[in-house]
Design a protein around this motif. Structure first.
Motif, PDB file in Angstrom:
ATOM      1  N   THR A 161       0.840  -1.192   0.000  1.00 34.20           N
ATOM      2  CA  THR A 161       0.000   0.000   0.000  1.00 34.20           C
ATOM      3  C   THR A 161       0.875   1.241   0.000  1.00 34.20           C
ATOM      4  O   THR A 161       2.092   1.163   0.154  1.00 34.20           O
ATOM      5  CB  THR A 161      -0.937   0.005   1.228  1.00 34.20           C
ATOM      6  OG1 THR A 161      -1.871   1.074   1.114  1.00 34.20           O
ATOM      7  CG2 THR A 161      -0.160   0.148   2.524  1.00 34.20           C
ATOM      8  N   THR A 162       0.240   2.383  -0.189  1.00 35.45           N
ATOM      9  CA  THR A 162       0.942   3.671  -0.104  1.00 35.45           C
ATOM     10  C   THR A 162       0.516   4.362   1.177  1.00 35.45           C
ATOM     11  O   THR A 162      -0.678   4.475   1.463  1.00 35.45           O
ATOM     12  CB  THR A 162       0.599   4.568  -1.317  1.00 35.45           C
ATOM     13  OG1 THR A 162       0.987   3.902  -2.525  1.00 35.45           O
ATOM     14  CG2 THR A 162       1.342   5.891  -1.223  1.00 35.45           C
ATOM     15  N   GLN A 219       3.183   7.772   8.992  1.00 36.53           N
ATOM     16  CA  GLN A 219       2.539   6.533   9.447  1.00 36.53           C
ATOM     17  C   GLN A 219       3.593   5.461   9.752  1.00 36.53           C
ATOM     18  O   GLN A 219       3.670   4.421   9.098  1.00 36.53           O
ATOM     19  CB  GLN A 219       1.542   6.044   8.399  1.00 36.53           C
ATOM     20  CG  GLN A 219       0.355   6.984   8.212  1.00 36.53           C
ATOM     21  CD  GLN A 219      -0.571   6.519   7.100  1.00 36.53           C
ATOM     22  OE1 GLN A 219      -0.304   6.722   5.922  1.00 36.53           O
ATOM     23  NE2 GLN A 219      -1.672   5.876   7.483  1.00 36.53           N
ATOM     24  N   VAL A 220       4.365   5.724  10.790  1.00 32.10           N
ATOM     25  CA  VAL A 220       5.480   4.845  11.134  1.00 32.10           C
ATOM     26  C   VAL A 220       5.039   3.602  11.899  1.00 32.10           C
ATOM     27  O   VAL A 220       5.863   2.730  12.197  1.00 32.10           O
ATOM     28  CB  VAL A 220       6.538   5.619  11.950  1.00 32.10           C
ATOM     29  CG1 VAL A 220       7.151   6.726  11.121  1.00 32.10           C
ATOM     30  CG2 VAL A 220       5.924   6.203  13.226  1.00 32.10           C
ATOM     31  N   GLN A 221       3.761   3.506  12.226  1.00 36.64           N
ATOM     32  CA  GLN A 221       3.288   2.345  12.980  1.00 36.64           C
ATOM     33  C   GLN A 221       3.474   1.043  12.208  1.00 36.64           C
ATOM     34  O   GLN A 221       3.488  -0.044  12.805  1.00 36.64           O
ATOM     35  CB  GLN A 221       1.814   2.514  13.371  1.00 36.64           C
ATOM     36  CG  GLN A 221       0.820   2.427  12.230  1.00 36.64           C
ATOM     37  CD  GLN A 221       0.551   3.780  11.572  1.00 36.64           C
ATOM     38  OE1 GLN A 221       1.322   4.724  11.748  1.00 36.64           O
ATOM     39  NE2 GLN A 221      -0.549   3.871  10.831  1.00 36.64           N
ATOM     40  N   CYS A 236      10.267   5.614  -0.909  1.00 33.43           N
ATOM     41  CA  CYS A 236       9.466   6.760  -1.370  1.00 33.43           C
ATOM     42  C   CYS A 236       8.571   6.336  -2.535  1.00 33.43           C
ATOM     43  O   CYS A 236       8.911   5.435  -3.305  1.00 33.43           O
ATOM     44  CB  CYS A 236      10.375   7.905  -1.816  1.00 33.43           C
ATOM     45  SG  CYS A 236      11.227   8.728  -0.455  1.00 33.43           S
ATOM     46  N   ALA A 237       7.442   6.983  -2.651  1.00 33.40           N
ATOM     47  CA  ALA A 237       6.488   6.658  -3.711  1.00 33.40           C
ATOM     48  C   ALA A 237       6.942   7.149  -5.082  1.00 33.40           C
ATOM     49  O   ALA A 237       6.405   6.736  -6.109  1.00 33.40           O
ATOM     50  CB  ALA A 237       5.110   7.225  -3.375  1.00 33.40           C
ATOM     51  N   SER A 238       7.921   8.050  -5.109  1.00 30.59           N
ATOM     52  CA  SER A 238       8.468   8.553  -6.370  1.00 30.59           C
ATOM     53  C   SER A 238       9.851   9.114  -6.108  1.00 30.59           C
ATOM     54  O   SER A 238      10.287   9.222  -4.953  1.00 30.59           O
ATOM     55  CB  SER A 238       7.561   9.649  -6.965  1.00 30.59           C
ATOM     56  OG  SER A 238       7.718  10.859  -6.247  1.00 30.59           O
ATOM     57  N   GLU A 246       9.036  14.189  -1.679  1.00 30.86           N
ATOM     58  CA  GLU A 246       7.926  13.226  -1.695  1.00 30.86           C
ATOM     59  C   GLU A 246       7.571  12.816  -0.261  1.00 30.86           C
ATOM     60  O   GLU A 246       8.435  12.430   0.522  1.00 30.86           O
ATOM     61  CB  GLU A 246       8.321  11.988  -2.495  1.00 30.86           C
ATOM     62  CG  GLU A 246       7.326  10.850  -2.458  1.00 30.86           C
ATOM     63  CD  GLU A 246       6.023  11.177  -3.153  1.00 30.86           C
ATOM     64  OE1 GLU A 246       5.008  11.346  -2.426  1.00 30.86           O
ATOM     65  OE2 GLU A 246       6.019  11.284  -4.392  1.00 30.86           O
ATOM     66  N   THR A 247       6.285  12.904   0.091  1.00 34.05           N
ATOM     67  CA  THR A 247       5.861  12.592   1.461  1.00 34.05           C
ATOM     68  C   THR A 247       5.154  11.243   1.578  1.00 34.05           C
ATOM     69  O   THR A 247       4.869  10.801   2.684  1.00 34.05           O
ATOM     70  CB  THR A 247       4.921  13.689   1.996  1.00 34.05           C
ATOM     71  OG1 THR A 247       3.776  13.798   1.137  1.00 34.05           O
ATOM     72  CG2 THR A 247       5.642  15.029   2.065  1.00 34.05           C
TER      73      THR A 247
END
Length: 231
Positions: A175-176, A181-183, A199-201, A206-207
Motif C-alpha cells: 500500500t501507499t 505513518q510509522v506504525q 518513497c512513492a516517487s 515526496e511525502t
C-alpha cells in the motif's frame, strides 16, 4: 552602424546563453548517469564481500536510526559513500526474485548505507523475529536500490539472509502510506514480519511511501543452494 553592433551583441548573447544551457543540461544528464553507476557499483561490490564472519562482526557495530538525517541521493552524497565503501556495516542480503531486487542489508539509516542498499530501521531487530523493517531509496532507474518495490505484488516472495539462515516471507500487503505513518514498522504480537519502505516517487520532498509487508513462511539453513537466490 550602432543598430548593427547592437544586433550582433544580441546574437552573441543568445549564443552564449544557449551554450550555457546546453552545458548545464549535459552536466545534469551525466551527473545522473554517474550517480546511478556509482550506486550500482557500491551495491554489487558490497554484496560480494558479505559472508558469515563479516555479518557477525558488523552486527556488533552501532547504527544511525535518525529518520530525519536521511537525505535524497545526490552526487555529493553518493561520492561520500564511495569514499567510505570499506567502512560499510553489511549484516545480510535481501532478494525479491519477481522484481529482480538483490541488495545488501546494512545496519542503520546512514546516507552512506542508503546509497548502497537497504538500511535497518530499528536497533537490535533480528531476521525471523518480530517485524524486520528495512528502508531504501526510490530512484528513477527501476533496477537500482528499492525502486523495484513499485512492481512488487501480493503473493511475491521476499528472501532475507544473515548468511547463517535464509528467511522466506510471502508478501501479504502492499500500500501507499504517508511518511508519518510509522506504525507499520512496529512489532505485532504473535507475528513474524518483514516490512519494506521506500518513497512513492523520485520527486524531491515526496511525502508518500510505498509499504510492502510480508509474513514469515519458512526458515532454512544457509547453504550454497539456498543462498543462490541472492546471486
Amino acid at each position: 552602424m550602432a543598430k548593427h553592433k547592437s544586433s550582433r551583441k544580441r546574437v552573441w548573447l543568445w549564443r552564449v546563453l544557449l551554450t550555457l544551457g546546453l552545458l548545464v543540461g549535459l552536466a545534469l544528464v551525466f551527473n545522473e548517469q554517474i550517480k546511478l553507476f556509482v550506486v550500482d557499483h557500491l551495491t554489487q561490490t558490497t554484496m560480494q564481500k558479505i559472508d558469515a564472519n563479516t555479518v557477525k562482526k558488523n552486527q556488533k557495530t552501532p547504527g544511525n536510526f535518525d529518520f530525519k538525517s536521511v537525505k535524497a541521493l545526490d552526487v555529493s552524497t553518493v561520492g561520500k559513500a564511495a569514499a567510505t565503501a570499506n567502512q560499510r556495516n553489511a549484516i545480510g542480503k535481501i532478494a525479491i526474485p519477481a522484481v529482480n531486487l538483490k541488495l545488501p542489508i546494512l545496519k542503520g539509516l546512514s546516507n552512506s548505507n542508503l546509497s548502497t542498499g537497504a538500511g535497518t530501521m530499528k536497533p537490535d531487530q533480528q531476521m525471523g523475529q518480530g517485524n524486520y523493517a528495512l528502508a531504501g531509496h526510490y530512484m528513477t532507474d527501476r533496477g537500482i536500490l528499492f525502486s523495484p518495490l513499485k512492481n512488487v505484488q501480493v503473493g511475491n516472495t521476499v528472501y532475507l539472509t544473515d548468511m547463517a539462515k535464509v528467511y522466506t516471507y510471502k508478501v501479504a500487503t502492499k500500500t501507499t502510506v504517508n511518511e508519518t505513518q510509522v506504525q507499520w514498522i512496529n512489532d505485532v504480537a504473535g507475528k513474524k514480519l518483514v516490512t519494506l519502505i521506500t518513497c512513492a516517487s523520485a520527486t524531491e520532498g515526496e511525502t508518500n511511501r510505498i509499504m510492502v509487508q510480508g509474513a514469515l513462511t519458512k526458515t532454512t539453513k544457509a547453504t550454497t543452494k539456498t543462498l543462490a537466490v541472492f546471486d
